[in-house]
Design an enzyme around this catalytic site. Structure first.
Site, PDB file in Angstrom:
ATOM      1  N   CYS A  96       0.271   2.555   6.201  1.00  0.00           N
ATOM      2  CA  CYS A  96       0.610   1.197   6.627  1.00  0.00           C
ATOM      3  C   CYS A  96       0.614   0.308   5.390  1.00  0.00           C
ATOM      4  CB  CYS A  96      -0.393   0.681   7.655  1.00  0.00           C
ATOM      5  SG  CYS A  96      -2.098   0.584   7.042  1.00  0.00           S
TER       6      CYS A  96
ATOM      7  N   CYS B   6       0.806  -1.226   0.000  1.00  0.00           N
ATOM      8  CA  CYS B   6       0.000   0.000   0.000  1.00  0.00           C
ATOM      9  C   CYS B   6       0.836   1.272   0.000  1.00  0.00           C
ATOM     10  CB  CYS B   6      -0.935   0.003   1.199  1.00  0.00           C
ATOM     11  SG  CYS B   6      -2.058  -1.417   1.210  1.00  0.00           S
TER      12      CYS B   6
ATOM     13  N   HIS C 163      -9.374   2.907  -1.807  1.00  0.00           N
ATOM     14  CA  HIS C 163      -7.951   2.588  -1.662  1.00  0.00           C
ATOM     15  C   HIS C 163      -7.454   1.702  -2.802  1.00  0.00           C
ATOM     16  CE1 HIS C 163      -4.150   1.378  -0.169  1.00  0.00           C
ATOM     17  NE2 HIS C 163      -4.535   0.276   0.452  1.00  0.00           N
TER      18      HIS C 163
END
Length: 437
Positions: free
Chosen positions: A423, A99, A393
């Protein structure tokens, strides 16, 4: 072969963020269902160059993040160069840091500029969760290979004689840790339980994300960073805003949802977690010297960054807690100096856990080797325009979205410093300190 300008900038140049842009983010399987990450990346980079008003020949490299690469276009960065108006002499390379992939792309590009190896670089990332590769079982793959090598039609048919019905089932990628075997959601449930993060606290944070994102969209605060996409191949769908924001959400409606990962005792639901999303983002980076020379006004500067990691068997998504103090120390400031904070919202439980650990003296001493906590985070400073729970996301794109938003918020509010945290799978975390001129 690309040949950089002979008048290369000097080493130790301050890295300027000139502009950032992204596609509207869309729930996977909806608006961009027939598009690839490459399609979305080309949209974002093309728009970035257009809005920036620079000559495409000025770009010296493209660095792009992507988490689930296509087997047909594994180096998405180079394919973006070849599929846009950029000169084909520009090299490009793809990075993967889960990510935090776009964060890695931006920092890698920034390092090139800082060292004087380039003065103009495009960075960002893209993801299409509508276009994930579907794999076959090992037995089915072996049958395909035998059939491909067969000399006759009969032999090709015979290559599949060992195939059983179960071998035909597709093997889709799982969003799980290879070390622990736990999915991201299961790891977040573990964090919620160990840190005492309640379901109500998570739902309240998620509701705030949707409310702030809806207000930001309505007020036009995303206008400078969100482009319009006319969706191919029919071009009859015009997308100019994110389609995941639920402005009508209420705590009552959220409370009715059942937990997803621990159905009996869990607290994480579809409402307080980020959804699977398609989208792309891009930022234009320059040396400060180059930006001033051609009359461009940056929206921000990268002051420092840090990446960190912890044991995935611990609390998987606490990586930012380890990266933040390092980034702050490198920037020679403290958390109290930060005026705008954007913390990626993988799960409400993860954000609340990160905040809890950053403010904990016990964690500072036992985990970080520090005598005092990193600091308390003011709820009014964090994710002022909503976050990944509401906006979505797309794994490879989120980092550049957040960097752009922080820079624009610094300009809007007049604050001097901004903080980005993300994160990532594998127990990793990213932190970036941005500043306004």
């Amino acid at each position: 072969m690309s040949i950089f300008s002979a008048a290369m900038s000097q080493p130790n140049q301050r890295v300027a963020i000139i502009r950032g842009v992204r596609t509207p983010f869309a729930k996977s399987g909806t608006l961009y269902a027939r598009l690839t990450a490459l399609d979305l990346g080309k949209f974002a980079v093309t728009e970035l160059i257009e809005r920036s008003g620079i000559d495409p020949k000025e770009v010296q490299e493209v660095v792009y993040g992507n988490v689930i690469p296509s087997v047909k276009a594994p180096n998405i960065a180079r394919e973006i160069v070849l599929g846009t108006g950029l000169p084909r002499s520009i090299p490009g390379y793809t990075v993967g840091k889960a990510c935090a992939s776009a964060n890695q792309a931006i920092t890698a590009a920034s390092d090139m500029i800082f060292r004087g190896y380039a003065d103009t670089v495009v960075a960002g990332g893209a993801e299409s969760l509508s276009d994930v590769p579907v794999l076959f079982s090992r037995n089915m793959v072996d049958a395909f290979m035998r059939a491909n090598k067969a000399k006759s039609a009969l032999a090709r048919v015979g290559a599949f004689k060992s195939v059983r019905l179960k071998d035909l089932a597709p093997d889709t990628p799982a969003i799980a840790e290879s070390t622990t075997g736990l999915s991201m959601g299961e790891s977040a449930e573990k964090m919620a339980k160990e840190n005492g993060i309640t379901r109500e606290a998570q739902d309240r944070f998620a509701l705030q994300s949707h409310q702030r994102a809806a207000a930001a969209t309505e007020s036009g605060r995303f206008r400078d960073e969100v482009m319009t996409v006319v969706v191919p191949p029919s071009f009859d769908e015009v997308v100019d805003k994110d389609n995941l924001i639920r402005a009508d959400s209420t705590l009552e409606s959220m409370a009715k949802l059942k937990p997803v990962f621990d159905r009996k005792y869990g607290t994480i639901t579809a409402a307080n977690a980020s959804p699977l999303t398609d989208g792309a983002s891009a930022v234009l980076l320059m040396s400060e010297e180059k930006a001033k020379a051609i009359g461009l006004r940056p929206i921000g500067y990268l002051r420092s960054y840090a990446f960190a990691a912890l044991d995935p068997f611990d609390q998987l998504l606490q990586g930012p807690v380890f990266a933040v103090p390092v980034a702050l120390e490198r920037a020679k400031i403290t958390l109290k100096d930060i005026g705008v904070i954007e913390m990626h919202e993988a799960f409400a439980a993860q954000v609340l856990s990160n905040i809890q650990w950053l403010g904990s003296k016990k964690i500072a001493q036992e985990k970080l080797g520090r005598s005092e906590p990193v600091g308390e985070i003011d709820p009014e400073k964090i994710n002022r325009t909503g976050g990944s729970i509401a906006l979505g996301h797309p794994f490879g794109a989120t980092g550049a979205r957040i960097v752009t938003t922080v820079c624009n918020e610094l300009q809007r509010t007049g604050e001097q410093y901004g903080l980005v945290t993300v994160c990532a799978a594998g127990g990793m975390g990213a932190a970036m300190v941005l500043e306004r001129e």
